[in-house]
Design a protein around this motif. Structure first.
Motif, short mmCIF file in Angstrom:
data_model
loop_
_atom_site.label_atom_id
_atom_site.label_comp_id
_atom_site.label_asym_id
_atom_site.label_seq_id
_atom_site.Cartn_x
_atom_site.Cartn_y
_atom_site.Cartn_z
N HIS A 171 48.30 35.46 50.88
CA HIS A 171 48.36 34.02 50.60
C HIS A 171 49.17 33.79 49.33
N PRO A 172 50.50 33.74 49.43
CA PRO A 172 51.36 33.59 48.24
C PRO A 172 51.06 32.35 47.41
N CYS A 173 50.45 31.34 48.03
CA CYS A 173 50.14 30.11 47.28
C CYS A 173 49.09 30.35 46.20
N LEU A 174 48.38 31.49 46.27
CA LEU A 174 47.35 31.81 45.29
C LEU A 174 47.90 32.62 44.12
N ARG A 175 49.20 32.93 44.14
CA ARG A 175 49.80 33.69 43.05
C ARG A 175 49.69 32.90 41.74
N GLU A 176 49.39 33.59 40.65
CA GLU A 176 49.17 32.95 39.36
C GLU A 176 50.48 32.88 38.56
N PRO A 177 50.94 31.69 38.25
CA PRO A 177 52.16 31.56 37.44
C PRO A 177 51.96 32.16 36.05
N GLY A 178 52.94 32.91 35.58
CA GLY A 178 52.86 33.48 34.25
C GLY A 178 52.16 34.82 34.18
N SER A 179 51.45 35.21 35.24
CA SER A 179 50.79 36.51 35.25
C SER A 179 51.81 37.60 35.58
N PRO A 180 51.77 38.74 34.87
CA PRO A 180 52.76 39.81 35.12
C PRO A 180 52.85 40.24 36.58
N ASP A 181 51.70 40.37 37.24
CA ASP A 181 51.71 40.78 38.63
C ASP A 181 51.23 39.67 39.57
N GLY A 182 50.94 38.51 38.99
CA GLY A 182 50.55 37.37 39.81
C GLY A 182 49.10 37.33 40.21
N CYS A 183 48.30 38.31 39.72
CA CYS A 183 46.90 38.35 40.19
C CYS A 183 45.92 38.85 39.13
N SER A 184 46.32 38.90 37.88
CA SER A 184 45.43 39.42 36.83
C SER A 184 44.14 38.61 36.73
N GLY A 185 44.26 37.29 36.82
CA GLY A 185 43.07 36.45 36.76
C GLY A 185 42.14 36.68 37.93
N TRP A 186 42.72 36.84 39.14
CA TRP A 186 41.91 37.14 40.32
C TRP A 186 41.16 38.46 40.16
N LYS A 187 41.86 39.46 39.59
CA LYS A 187 41.22 40.77 39.41
C LYS A 187 40.03 40.64 38.46
N ASN A 188 40.22 39.95 37.33
CA ASN A 188 39.13 39.79 36.37
C ASN A 188 37.96 39.01 36.98
N SER A 189 38.29 37.96 37.73
CA SER A 189 37.24 37.16 38.37
C SER A 189 36.46 37.98 39.38
N LEU A 190 37.19 38.81 40.14
CA LEU A 190 36.53 39.66 41.13
C LEU A 190 35.60 40.66 40.47
N THR A 191 36.05 41.22 39.34
CA THR A 191 35.24 42.20 38.62
C THR A 191 33.89 41.61 38.23
N TYR A 192 33.92 40.41 37.66
CA TYR A 192 32.66 39.76 37.25
C TYR A 192 31.89 39.22 38.45
N LYS A 193 32.62 38.79 39.49
CA LYS A 193 31.94 38.29 40.68
C LYS A 193 31.11 39.37 41.33
N MET A 194 31.63 40.61 41.37
CA MET A 194 30.87 41.70 41.97
C MET A 194 29.59 41.98 41.18
N GLY A 195 29.65 41.85 39.85
CA GLY A 195 28.45 42.01 39.05
C GLY A 195 27.42 40.94 39.38
N ASN A 196 27.87 39.69 39.52
CA ASN A 196 26.96 38.59 39.86
C ASN A 196 26.40 38.76 41.27
N TYR A 197 27.26 39.25 42.17
CA TYR A 197 26.83 39.44 43.57
C TYR A 197 25.75 40.52 43.66
N ARG A 198 25.91 41.59 42.88
CA ARG A 198 24.89 42.65 42.86
C ARG A 198 23.58 42.13 42.30
N THR A 199 23.67 41.27 41.28
CA THR A 199 22.46 40.69 40.71
C THR A 199 21.70 39.87 41.75
N LYS A 200 22.45 39.12 42.55
CA LYS A 200 21.83 38.31 43.60
C LYS A 200 21.17 39.20 44.64
#
Length: 342
Positions: free
Chosen positions: A36-65
């Motif tokens: 989904h190229p529309c989700l690419r992050e402007p200004g990010s070196p690889d276009g997905c650094s924010g998604w990676k960080n969000s996923l990392t913390y999301k998995m922690g929250n998901y395990r807690t649930k």
């Protein structure tokens, strides 16, 4: 919308890995913006650094649930501290691509009921001719109880053999491995990769067992492992006490009429056995390749670490021969794979 996307991704990731590391979260983020190229992050070196960080913390929250809901695989680590995306060293988690690492008990069952089934299973194994059908059924039924005992309590192998004698039979080693890794161990171990290596060594019609034995004894040398305390040989008159100091290994028992040499293939042994924690846990096996295949299965079934002196060899079996793991191999394994299969 972002919350919904992360929720769905967390659900999908958990089916493969409850504790994904940063590299795996990054690969998912890359796949997301690729699809989904529309989700690419402007200004990010690889276009997905924010998604990676969000996923990392999301998995922690998901395990807690899931932990609050009583999910066994993550509840086992309740109270242990680690970064949200990276499990600390002390956490119990799948490390070798086990699909059913710590399954929940079946609906309507509890530990007391399954303990009754375990005792019936022990009694069945005491019979002169135990029923394979009954054993298979009860082993399948008690699988979650057994995994909980093995992973959480980590009892000695001797205790496990007393409580789960059926687990130390060829049929059930293969069945247990299939339950844990959803892979046919015997077929894959002796399948395409090993067959291809054998073919590279000898294109004629060789003695398959001889070449398999040669290959499996040679792999440790090529990977820099030390098999001196792993591949053991003895006369049939020797005492079992000689292996008290062997934590993990194979034993080839030969007749006193045959020269005793650790480098000899010994293709017609009196018997072949598996040693764990200083004791023989399975014997009268067909040959060394079959014994090594079963020992690998036991390492999953009993939740055992790979022997340090043979860690590269066991990793080669897992990653190359069985295809369990990420595609990118460590340099040693990749070099040997290229050497043997080129």
């Amino acid at each position: 919308m972002k919350h919904g996307i992360l929720e769905k991704l967390a659900e999908a990731i958990y089916k493969f890995d409850a504790y994904p590391n940063e590299e795996r979260c990054h690969s998912v983020a890359l796949a997301l913006i690729s699809k989904h190229p529309c989700l690419r992050e402007p200004g990010s070196p690889d276009g997905c650094s924010g998604w990676k960080n969000s996923l990392t913390y999301k998995m922690g929250n998901y395990r807690t649930k899931l932990r609050k809901a009583g999910c066994a695989e993550v509840a086992i680590n309740q109270g242990k501290k680690g970064a949200p995306g990276m499990a600390s060293k002390g956490l119990k988690r799948p490390k070798r691509f086990e699909v059913n690492y710590l399954p929940d008990l079946p609906e309507g069952q509890n530990e007391d009921r399954l303990e009754v089934e375990r005792k019936l299973l022990v009694e069945e194994m005491k019979k002169r001719n135990p029923s394979g059908t009954v054993i298979a059924s009860k082993m399948d039924q008690t699988f979650p109880l057994r995994r909980r005992e093995i992973v959480e309590a980590e009892p000695p192998v001797k205790t496990l053999k007393e409580r789960w004698p059926a687990l130390f039979t060829e049929r059930q080693v293969f069945a247990e491995f299939n339950s844990i890794a959803t892979t046919n161990l015997e077929n894959d171990f002796f399948g395409a990769k090993l067959a291809e290596i054998v073919q590279q060594i000898d294109s004629r019609k060789p003695d398959v067992t001889a070449v398999r034995t040669l290959v499996l004894q040679g792999i440790p040398a090529l990977l820099g492992d030390d098999p001196s305390n792993f591949y053991n040989t003895s006369f049939d008159s020797d005492s079992d006490e000689a292996w008290d100091q062997v934590s993990v290994g194979l034993l080839t028992v030969i007749s006193e009429d045959v020269p005793l040499s650790p480098n000899h293939l010994h293709l017609d042994p009196v018997s072949t056995a598996i040693i764990l924690e200083g004791g023989i846990v399975m014997d009268n096996l067909q040959n060394l390749p079959q014994a090594l295949c079963l020992l690998f299965g036991l390492s999953y079934a009993l939740h055992l670490d790979y022997p340090k002196a043979m860690k590269n060899t066991f990793s080669f079996i897992q990653r190359v021969m069985l295809g369990l793991g990420e595609n990118k191999l460590p340099p040693k394994l990749q070099t040997l794979k290229n050497l043997l299969l080129s």
